[in-house]
Design a protein around this motif. Structure first.
Motif, PDB file in Angstrom:
ATOM      1  N   ARG A 265     -17.130 -17.633 -32.631  1.00  0.00           N
ATOM      2  CA  ARG A 265     -16.743 -18.288 -31.387  1.00  0.00           C
ATOM      3  C   ARG A 265     -15.850 -19.460 -31.762  1.00  0.00           C
ATOM      4  O   ARG A 265     -15.988 -20.063 -32.832  1.00  0.00           O
ATOM      5  CB  ARG A 265     -17.966 -18.798 -30.598  1.00  0.00           C
ATOM      6  CG  ARG A 265     -18.887 -17.695 -30.129  1.00  0.00           C
ATOM      7  CD  ARG A 265     -18.200 -16.831 -29.071  1.00  0.00           C
ATOM      8  NE  ARG A 265     -19.072 -15.785 -28.576  1.00  0.00           N
ATOM      9  CZ  ARG A 265     -19.081 -14.537 -29.007  1.00  0.00           C
ATOM     10  NH1 ARG A 265     -18.257 -14.175 -29.978  1.00  0.00           N
ATOM     11  NH2 ARG A 265     -19.885 -13.642 -28.492  1.00  0.00           N
ATOM     12  N   TYR A 266     -14.926 -19.796 -30.882  1.00  0.00           N
ATOM     13  CA  TYR A 266     -13.932 -20.831 -31.157  1.00  0.00           C
ATOM     14  C   TYR A 266     -13.997 -21.916 -30.095  1.00  0.00           C
ATOM     15  O   TYR A 266     -14.141 -21.620 -28.916  1.00  0.00           O
ATOM     16  CB  TYR A 266     -12.531 -20.205 -31.197  1.00  0.00           C
ATOM     17  CG  TYR A 266     -12.457 -19.080 -32.200  1.00  0.00           C
ATOM     18  CD1 TYR A 266     -12.185 -19.343 -33.529  1.00  0.00           C
ATOM     19  CD2 TYR A 266     -12.706 -17.766 -31.822  1.00  0.00           C
ATOM     20  CE1 TYR A 266     -12.138 -18.310 -34.469  1.00  0.00           C
ATOM     21  CE2 TYR A 266     -12.666 -16.732 -32.751  1.00  0.00           C
ATOM     22  CZ  TYR A 266     -12.387 -17.015 -34.064  1.00  0.00           C
ATOM     23  OH  TYR A 266     -12.362 -15.998 -34.982  1.00  0.00           O
ATOM     24  N   ARG A 267     -13.863 -23.160 -30.527  1.00  0.00           N
ATOM     25  CA  ARG A 267     -13.887 -24.288 -29.584  1.00  0.00           C
ATOM     26  C   ARG A 267     -12.635 -24.236 -28.708  1.00  0.00           C
ATOM     27  O   ARG A 267     -11.513 -24.167 -29.217  1.00  0.00           O
ATOM     28  CB  ARG A 267     -13.932 -25.602 -30.337  1.00  0.00           C
ATOM     29  CG  ARG A 267     -15.243 -25.863 -31.002  1.00  0.00           C
ATOM     30  CD  ARG A 267     -15.221 -27.234 -31.686  1.00  0.00           C
ATOM     31  NE  ARG A 267     -16.483 -27.483 -32.324  1.00  0.00           N
ATOM     32  CZ  ARG A 267     -16.749 -27.178 -33.593  1.00  0.00           C
ATOM     33  NH1 ARG A 267     -15.818 -26.646 -34.349  1.00  0.00           N
ATOM     34  NH2 ARG A 267     -17.938 -27.419 -34.094  1.00  0.00           N
ATOM     35  N   GLU A 268     -12.844 -24.319 -27.410  1.00  0.00           N
ATOM     36  CA  GLU A 268     -11.724 -24.227 -26.479  1.00  0.00           C
ATOM     37  C   GLU A 268     -10.718 -25.351 -26.694  1.00  0.00           C
ATOM     38  O   GLU A 268      -9.507 -25.122 -26.660  1.00  0.00           O
ATOM     39  CB  GLU A 268     -12.223 -24.241 -25.031  1.00  0.00           C
ATOM     40  CG  GLU A 268     -11.110 -24.051 -24.032  1.00  0.00           C
ATOM     41  CD  GLU A 268     -11.582 -23.997 -22.597  1.00  0.00           C
ATOM     42  OE1 GLU A 268     -10.817 -23.487 -21.761  1.00  0.00           O
ATOM     43  OE2 GLU A 268     -12.696 -24.467 -22.311  1.00  0.00           O
ATOM     44  N   SER A 269     -11.187 -26.566 -26.947  1.00  0.00           N
ATOM     45  CA  SER A 269     -10.271 -27.696 -27.128  1.00  0.00           C
ATOM     46  C   SER A 269      -9.370 -27.486 -28.347  1.00  0.00           C
ATOM     47  O   SER A 269      -8.171 -27.787 -28.304  1.00  0.00           O
ATOM     48  CB  SER A 269     -11.047 -29.002 -27.264  1.00  0.00           C
ATOM     49  OG  SER A 269     -11.899 -28.957 -28.391  1.00  0.00           O
ATOM     50  N   GLU A 270      -9.915 -26.943 -29.423  1.00  0.00           N
ATOM     51  CA  GLU A 270      -9.122 -26.693 -30.624  1.00  0.00           C
ATOM     52  C   GLU A 270      -8.097 -25.584 -30.378  1.00  0.00           C
ATOM     53  O   GLU A 270      -6.939 -25.681 -30.807  1.00  0.00           O
ATOM     54  CB  GLU A 270     -10.038 -26.308 -31.785  1.00  0.00           C
ATOM     55  CG  GLU A 270      -9.302 -26.129 -33.084  1.00  0.00           C
ATOM     56  CD  GLU A 270     -10.211 -25.771 -34.240  1.00  0.00           C
ATOM     57  OE1 GLU A 270      -9.669 -25.474 -35.321  1.00  0.00           O
ATOM     58  OE2 GLU A 270     -11.443 -25.780 -34.084  1.00  0.00           O
ATOM     59  N   VAL A 271      -8.513 -24.557 -29.667  1.00  0.00           N
ATOM     60  CA  VAL A 271      -7.603 -23.447 -29.354  1.00  0.00           C
ATOM     61  C   VAL A 271      -6.466 -23.937 -28.463  1.00  0.00           C
ATOM     62  O   VAL A 271      -5.296 -23.621 -28.701  1.00  0.00           O
ATOM     63  CB  VAL A 271      -8.375 -22.284 -28.684  1.00  0.00           C
ATOM     64  CG1 VAL A 271      -7.422 -21.231 -28.160  1.00  0.00           C
ATOM     65  CG2 VAL A 271      -9.364 -21.677 -29.667  1.00  0.00           C
ATOM     66  N   ARG A 272      -6.811 -24.731 -27.439  1.00  0.00           N
ATOM     67  CA  ARG A 272      -5.768 -25.257 -26.532  1.00  0.00           C
ATOM     68  C   ARG A 272      -4.801 -26.170 -27.279  1.00  0.00           C
ATOM     69  O   ARG A 272      -3.592 -26.152 -27.012  1.00  0.00           O
ATOM     70  CB  ARG A 272      -6.405 -26.005 -25.364  1.00  0.00           C
ATOM     71  CG  ARG A 272      -7.282 -25.159 -24.487  1.00  0.00           C
ATOM     72  CD  ARG A 272      -6.500 -24.407 -23.479  1.00  0.00           C
ATOM     73  NE  ARG A 272      -7.406 -23.602 -22.653  1.00  0.00           N
ATOM     74  CZ  ARG A 272      -7.020 -22.621 -21.900  1.00  0.00           C
ATOM     75  NH1 ARG A 272      -5.739 -22.296 -21.837  1.00  0.00           N
ATOM     76  NH2 ARG A 272      -7.880 -21.930 -21.195  1.00  0.00           N
ATOM     77  N   ALA A 273      -5.306 -26.977 -28.203  1.00  0.00           N
ATOM     78  CA  ALA A 273      -4.437 -27.855 -28.982  1.00  0.00           C
ATOM     79  C   ALA A 273      -3.494 -27.041 -29.857  1.00  0.00           C
ATOM     80  O   ALA A 273      -2.306 -27.356 -29.977  1.00  0.00           O
ATOM     81  CB  ALA A 273      -5.275 -28.798 -29.836  1.00  0.00           C
ATOM     82  N   LEU A 274      -4.006 -25.995 -30.480  1.00  0.00           N
ATOM     83  CA  LEU A 274      -3.174 -25.118 -31.303  1.00  0.00           C
ATOM     84  C   LEU A 274      -2.137 -24.408 -30.444  1.00  0.00           C
ATOM     85  O   LEU A 274      -0.974 -24.289 -30.818  1.00  0.00           O
ATOM     86  CB  LEU A 274      -4.051 -24.107 -32.036  1.00  0.00           C
ATOM     87  CG  LEU A 274      -3.365 -23.218 -33.069  1.00  0.00           C
ATOM     88  CD1 LEU A 274      -2.749 -24.040 -34.182  1.00  0.00           C
ATOM     89  CD2 LEU A 274      -4.368 -22.235 -33.639  1.00  0.00           C
TER      90      LEU A 274
END
Length: 69
Positions: free
Chosen positions: A48-57
């Motif tokens: 599972r991936y943190r949404e905030s990190e994915v959005r930042a990327l």
């Protein structure tokens, strides 16, 4: 039934991340293995991936220019 604390960060599945980047879910897994994206493992072993990190990327990816021929 599981309870989430109000400050719990939303987590995304590989398929959800792949849809945002328009890539295959296997690509997302390769990114995690390469260290480009951190992942959290569930008790069942799924990533599972943190949404905030994915959005930042996602925000760091240059958008395609419309005027390119």
């Amino acid at each position: 039934m599981t309870t989430r604390s109000p400050d719990a960060e939303p987590l995304l599945t590989p398929a959800e991340v792949a849809a945002l980047f328009r890539v295959d879910p296997k690509t997302v897994t390769r990114w995690a293995k390469a260290g480009k994206l951190s992942s959290i493992r569930t008790l069942g072993g799924h990533r599972r991936y943190r949404e905030s990190e994915v959005r930042a990327l996602l925000a760091g990816i240059p958008q395609q220019r419309l005027d390119e021929d």
